[in-house]
Design an enzyme around this catalytic site. Structure first.
Site, PDB file in Angstrom:
ATOM      1  N   ASP A   1      -6.011   9.661   9.819  1.00 22.93           N
ATOM      2  CA  ASP A   1      -4.724   9.115  10.244  1.00 22.93           C
ATOM      3  C   ASP A   1      -4.273   9.659  11.591  1.00 22.93           C
ATOM      4  O   ASP A   1      -4.510  10.820  11.920  1.00 22.93           O
ATOM      5  CB  ASP A   1      -3.654   9.417   9.191  1.00 22.93           C
ATOM      6  CG  ASP A   1      -3.791   8.502   7.988  1.00 22.93           C
ATOM      7  OD1 ASP A   1      -3.694   7.269   8.184  1.00 22.93           O
ATOM      8  OD2 ASP A   1      -4.027   8.994   6.882  1.00 22.93           O
TER       9      ASP A   1
ATOM     10  N   GLU B   1       0.860  -1.181   0.000  1.00 28.63           N
ATOM     11  CA  GLU B   1       0.000   0.000   0.000  1.00 28.63           C
ATOM     12  C   GLU B   1       0.893   1.227   0.000  1.00 28.63           C
ATOM     13  O   GLU B   1       1.729   1.391   0.890  1.00 28.63           O
ATOM     14  CB  GLU B   1      -0.891   0.021   1.247  1.00 28.63           C
ATOM     15  CG  GLU B   1      -2.146  -0.802   1.070  1.00 28.63           C
ATOM     16  CD  GLU B   1      -3.140  -0.608   2.199  1.00 28.63           C
ATOM     17  OE1 GLU B   1      -4.162  -1.310   2.194  1.00 28.63           O
ATOM     18  OE2 GLU B   1      -2.898   0.228   3.098  1.00 28.63           O
TER      19      GLU B   1
ATOM     20  N   TYR C   1     -10.941  -4.224   3.087  1.00 29.64           N
ATOM     21  CA  TYR C   1     -10.018  -3.896   4.171  1.00 29.64           C
ATOM     22  C   TYR C   1     -10.856  -3.678   5.426  1.00 29.64           C
ATOM     23  O   TYR C   1     -11.634  -2.728   5.493  1.00 29.64           O
ATOM     24  CB  TYR C   1      -9.266  -2.617   3.773  1.00 29.64           C
ATOM     25  CG  TYR C   1      -8.166  -2.140   4.698  1.00 29.64           C
ATOM     26  CD1 TYR C   1      -8.206  -2.359   6.072  1.00 29.64           C
ATOM     27  CD2 TYR C   1      -7.081  -1.438   4.179  1.00 29.64           C
ATOM     28  CE1 TYR C   1      -7.187  -1.891   6.895  1.00 29.64           C
ATOM     29  CE2 TYR C   1      -6.068  -0.962   4.999  1.00 29.64           C
ATOM     30  CZ  TYR C   1      -6.138  -1.192   6.351  1.00 29.64           C
ATOM     31  OH  TYR C   1      -5.141  -0.715   7.156  1.00 29.64           O
TER      32      TYR C   1
END
Lengths: 265, 399
Positions: A60, A49, A173
């Site tokens: 994040d 990734e 995911y």
């Protein structure tokens, strides 16, 4: 068959889970990225990734935020990231690359323009953190031969899994915990319970990420998931290594995880 | 679909708005939308909201004819909607009360907020104290240093202020951090978003809670002068005070709606905060709208004398009002805003917020081109006590 599909098929035959490390393109500097990609592949990464730096990485934690900031100091943009992938592809045609990032750099380039350029560069999949299936233009990516990877989280209701299933390709995911990337406190048993349902509904391999800190945890997850994604822990390795040791230290770490996963398989 | 009936089910105003967030937040936004749909139809909820606005905020806020200033300008008559007279000194409290009541209805005991200048932070800390909730306010480290009186106000009200040191250390980074908190604590926490932006349903519910401003004007103006104004003028950062006064006027087609962005050092300088005037569409903070961005789609730093307008995006409904032609958007530079600020102090005895001074400055610009029987209604969205340090510094004075 897409490179991602092929990779999972081969691993399944070997009864192995995929190891997917994450790095941010241009971190610590743009000259090192292609070297790092080759190092990760050599150490046993099955898919990589590659983070596209963004000025406002809302999902994040501090570690990956800092990686984005380091890359942006070198003005690394989406076009530069595609150029890095193209360069990687000149000598590696097997390891799938998934671009991971936020909507705006792609939106700004234009989805169709991006899809074509990404396919030409050798990108295999795209994961835009802040584009849920309702807003996704997955069709444009599919037409260009690029898989669209979506996130599912512990807060995703079952009805939404079907929605993701309609648009997802490559793999899905599963975000193994609430919170931003790099958070702690992963409940393995709870995560394991979710995977079979998702795999069946989506008909795709399921990767697990967020909160995976070491080889032991990766090995434990590899027992029930199809892929293990490691992000913040890898980025920390980059952050804490002198520039000339980055590739060696990353390689050693990833090889250690790979060995633990294979031993447990 | 009629403009005023937007957004659609998924939060779209034409191509703008929507829900662009990580999967972890989708369920929480769905829950918020469902709860809000129930609440707005619940007479008891709406009655409590109105009761709080009347007895706690002090609504309705008056409309005041700035007669001396209008005469000085020598053209259109300027009327001011006095949101500066609200409790906590700005329009922000209308929205924080609405959202805090929603939080309580949803059983959330912890609220979080982002703030730039600190006005929304103070309004959030205020309602958290009022309803007995824990409150955490995220504020850019730069803004914490620039706005220390408001930081202390929030602390007095019992809130925890968290300085944010990532990115440009300003409002947009505070918003990023508030979102990260929400992702992590989504079950216990209600995010009180301060402006008519963010993912659906926030632009809609902030607009609805702020619409009390325009609703009052709709009856106050005919009471005062026998008709509606020729134009309504409001400053636009995220755009909550502007949408609050514009929205009830959307169907009054003969009333011009003028949004005023922060022109900073001037649009040509590139140092401004005027995405509608000089930006391009993109996606940030959960929605699509006009943004200030570079050639790589990275968000660029904004510049404005007013911290409350210092934001690189703008609420999606404004983007749609711009494209549809129903509202017009202009930019006022720092120095023009300063003249508006000083004019109102000297001619009317009112110290306006620097944000509102942008709207005032535009009124001062166009009033002389209009006849004396024409009416401009300016939303005086906040009072300027919080800005006296900034103004003094610009004048070379140390307080």
């Amino acid at each position: 068959m897409s490179r991602i599909k092929q990779t999972f098929a081969q691993l399944k035959a070997q009864r192995k889970a995929a190891l997917i490390p994450f790095i941010t393109a241009g971190d610590p500097d743009p000259q090192l990225t292609v070297q790092i990609l080759h190092g990760l592949a050599a150490a046993g990464a099955d898919i990589i990734e590659l983070g596209v730096p963004f000025s406002d990485p809302m999902a994040d934690g501090p570690t990956i935020q800092r990686a984005s900031e380091r890359a942006l100091k070198h003005h690394v943009g989406l076009k530069d990231v595609l150029a890095m992938v193209a360069k990687f592809r000149t000598t590696n045609t097997v390891t799938p690359i998934v671009l991971m990032g936020y909507a705006n750099p792609i939106e700004h380039m234009g989805y169709a323009v991006f899809a074509e350029a990404a396919a030409a560069a050798g990108v295999d999949g795209v994961l835009t953190v802040d584009i849920p299936p309702e807003e996704s233009v997955a069709g444009i990516f599919t037409a260009a031969g690029i898989d669209t990877i979506f996130l599912l989280s512990p807060t995703t209701p079952e009805t939404r899994i079907n929605l993701v299933a309609q648009k997802a390709s490559g793999f899905v995911y599963y975000v193994s915990l609430k919170g931003v990337t790099g958070s702690a406190n992963l409940d393995l048993a709870e995560v394991a319970g979710h995977i079979p349902v998702i795999r069946e509904r989506c008909g795709l391999p399921v990767g697990v990420g967020f909160g995976i800190r070491d080889a032991q945890m990766a090995a434990a997850i590899a027992k029930f998931a199809d892929a293990v994604v490691i992000g913040s822990r890898i980025v920390e390795e980059i952050e804490n290594s002198p520039r000339d040791k980055v590739v060696a230290n990353l390689t050693a770490f990833v090889a250690g995880v790979r060995a633990a996963m294979d031993a447990a398989a | 679909m009629r403009i005023g009936e937007l957004p659609d089910e998924r939060g779209h105003f034409g191509p703008y708005g929507g829900i662009f967030v990580a999967e972890t937040l989708i369920a929480a936004l769905d829950q918020l939308r469902q709860e809000y749909e129930l609440a707005r139809k619940d007479e008891a909820f709406m009655a409590e909201f109105r009761h709080e606005l009347k007895h706690y905020v002090g609504r309705p806020s008056p409309i005041y004819h700035a007669k001396r200033w209008s005469e000085h300008l020598g053209g259109a008559q300027i009327y001011l909607k006095r949101e500066d007279l609200n409790h906590t000194g700005a329009h922000k409290i209308n929205n924080t009360i609405g959202q805090a009541l929603l939080a309580r209805r949803m059983g959330k005991k912890r609220v979080i907020a982002e703030t730039g200048a600190g006005q929304h932070g103070v309004a959030s800390a205020t309602v958290a104290a009022r309803y007995g909730m824990e409150c955490v306010v995220y504020m850019g480290a730069e803004d914490v240093a620039r706005q220390s009186p408001n930081v202390y106000r929030m602390k007095l009200l019992g809130a925890t202020v968290v300085p944010v040191s990532s990115g440009s250390k300003t409002l947009k980074d505070a918003l990023n951090e508030a979102m990260r908190d929400w992702v992590t604590n989504v079950e216990s926490t209600f995010y009180i978003l301060g402006t008519a932006a963010g993912p659906h349903p926030y632009p809609m519910l902030v607009r609805d809670f702020q619409s009390v401003i325009g609703e009052e004007c709709l009856t106050q103006m005919p009471d005062m002068i026998g008709r509606q104004p020729d134009a309504v003028i409001a400053c636009v950062g995220g755009g909550s005070n502007a949408i609050g006064i514009f929205y009830p006027y959307i169907d009054h087609k003969d009333v011009r709606l003028i949004g005023v962005e922060a022109g900073g050092d001037g649009i040509a300088s590139g140092r401004h905060a005027a995405p509608l005037s000089a930006g391009t569409p993109g996606i940030l903070h959960g929605f699509r709208s006009y943004l200030m961005q570079d050639e790589n789609g990275q968000i660029i730093e904004t510049h404005s004398i007013s911290a409350g307008l210092d934001y690189p995006g703008v609420g999606p409904e404004h983007a749609w009002l711009k494209d549809s032609g129903r509202a017009e958007y202009v930019a006022i530079n720092d120095d023009e805003a300063m003249r508006g600020f000083h004019d109102l102090c000297r001619f009317e005895g009112i110290i306006p917020a620097l944000e509102s001074s942008h709207a005032l400055a535009h009124a001062a610009k166009i009033a002389p081109t209009m006849s004396k029987d024409q009416i401009l209604l300016v939303n005086l969205s906040g009072r300027g006590d919080k800005d006296i340090n900034t103004v003094a510094k610009l004048s070379g004075i140390t307080l």
